[in-house]
Design a protein around this motif. Sequence first.
Motif, PDB file in Angstrom:
ATOM      1  N   GLY A  52      -4.894  -1.770   6.329  1.00 50.35           N
ATOM      2  CA  GLY A  52      -3.886  -1.229   6.628  1.00 50.35           C
ATOM      3  C   GLY A  52      -3.387  -1.164   8.150  1.00 50.35           C
ATOM      4  N   GLU A  65      -1.936  -9.842  -0.479  1.00 50.81           N
ATOM      5  CA  GLU A  65      -1.754  -9.646  -1.834  1.00 50.81           C
ATOM      6  C   GLU A  65      -2.021 -10.137  -3.110  1.00 50.81           C
ATOM      7  OE1 GLU A  65      -2.132  -6.041  -4.728  1.00 50.81           O
ATOM      8  OE2 GLU A  65      -2.193  -6.068  -2.454  1.00 50.81           O
ATOM      9  N   PRO A 110      -1.754  -3.421   1.129  1.00 56.07           N
ATOM     10  CA  PRO A 110      -0.236  -3.047   1.525  1.00 56.07           C
ATOM     11  C   PRO A 110       0.821  -1.506   0.448  1.00 56.07           C
ATOM     12  CG  PRO A 110      -0.872  -4.959  -0.193  1.00 56.07           C
ATOM     13  CD  PRO A 110      -1.633  -4.238  -0.350  1.00 56.07           C
ATOM     14  N   TYR A 147       6.202  -7.891   5.898  1.00 53.13           N
ATOM     15  CA  TYR A 147       5.881  -7.752   4.297  1.00 53.13           C
ATOM     16  C   TYR A 147       5.696  -8.874   3.714  1.00 53.13           C
ATOM     17  CZ  TYR A 147       8.306  -3.261   4.355  1.00 53.13           C
ATOM     18  OH  TYR A 147       8.376  -1.445   3.904  1.00 53.13           O
ATOM     19  N   THR A 158       5.591  -6.414  -2.964  1.00 56.56           N
ATOM     20  CA  THR A 158       5.797  -6.761  -1.702  1.00 56.56           C
ATOM     21  C   THR A 158       7.170  -8.020  -1.143  1.00 56.56           C
ATOM     22  OG1 THR A 158       3.175  -8.219  -2.282  1.00 56.56           O
ATOM     23  CG2 THR A 158       2.916  -6.268  -0.819  1.00 56.56           C
ATOM     24  N   LEU A 189       2.006  -9.364   3.204  1.00 60.85           N
ATOM     25  CA  LEU A 189       1.522  -8.627   3.157  1.00 60.85           C
ATOM     26  C   LEU A 189       1.485  -9.207   1.422  1.00 60.85           C
ATOM     27  CD1 LEU A 189       2.438  -5.232   4.165  1.00 60.85           C
ATOM     28  CD2 LEU A 189       0.654  -6.150   3.852  1.00 60.85           C
ATOM     29  N   SER A 190       2.700 -10.068   1.292  1.00 58.76           N
ATOM     30  CA  SER A 190       2.503 -10.686   0.194  1.00 58.76           C
ATOM     31  C   SER A 190       1.432 -11.547  -0.607  1.00 58.76           C
ATOM     32  CB  SER A 190       4.246 -11.295  -0.528  1.00 58.76           C
ATOM     33  OG  SER A 190       4.518 -10.233  -0.282  1.00 58.76           O
TER      34      SER A 190
END
Length: 383
Positions: free
Chosen positions: A302, A344, A141, A337, A220, A340-341
Amino acid sequence: MGLVFVVWVENSKGWDIGFIVCAICVLLGMLIWIAGFPLYRNQLPSGSPITRILQVLIAAFKKRNVKLPENSSELKQINQDDASVVEMLHRTEGFRCLDKAAVDTGKTGAWSLCSVTQVEETKIILRMVPIFLSSVLGYIPVPLILNFTVQQGNTMDTRLGAIHISPATLFVIPTVFQMVILIVYDQFIVPFLRRITGYVGGVTHLQRIGIGFLSATVATGIAALVEIKRRKVAEDNGLMDATTGIPISVFWLTVQFFLLGIVDVTSFVGLLEFFYSEASMGMKSIGSSMFYCILGVSAWLGSLLIQLANRFTRHSDGTGGWLDGTNLNRGKLDRFYGLLSVLELVSLFIYMFFARRYVYRNDQKVVVDGDNKSPSEGAINVI
């Protein structure tokens, strides 16, 4: 200079002049680099670390049916008087199948018989592989947020009083944050934590890396919330098709930049220190290379993630992907996003799983006696 002066030149004088300035800077740097040749002490390599690893793997495979001797002293040892020996390592438990590479069956040659030190060098690298792979996931991320943040900044209010800030200059913010955080961390936080934990760096390398990945997880999430607000402001003001001029300050992005600065100070530095300190003397180059591979592979993954997100979110007519087109207001960057959170967070748990099981090769504990610090004996290394 590149984030401020060169950006100003490109915006005010043109991209052609900006590229000329960059070319002059590169040429000047190259001349200075060449001028330092006579002063540089070049140590010629004595062999490739990758070759030594392959020799162990192949030799162990050849002797996969050979029984290990009960006494480890019967395994091939290196000659301590050999001037080419950088570091002598003793046999450790784990990866017992690789120990067979050091069993003398009568066949000689680098691809048939390896020393215990060479086998242990390979074991050290293999033990770091889970940390390497989980760190690759954890870093995915970071470059994505940096890239998309500039695109978000292009659509927002970039005024700072009477000054208009170029979105490309926004990278100055995490750089400044990083410098400030690094000073505070090294001068105040590390000494404070050292007195509490007894570790040289205040915390272990893996703990420091974990703090960075936790910060990336929060970054994120914050990025998703800021993007939701940015799109709402654009919708409320009827600017969904506008590419600039959305009445929301670009400094809403500073929170995620601040958290990314923490990532650089913790995970970035922690990974470099971890791989370099844990690698044996003959494998230091591999340790450093593993760190830079994390940055490269995570950036590539990514880009792949963007392609996959667009592919699986497009409508049947080929439109409507989360990141399709050039208009962020019509896209779904907030959902990306959010993805991505989740990624992660999952990578953080994977990293913690392997980090808690990693046993350090070098003791990081210190005994503090006034201003004197020395490695402690018998300290237990945990994350």
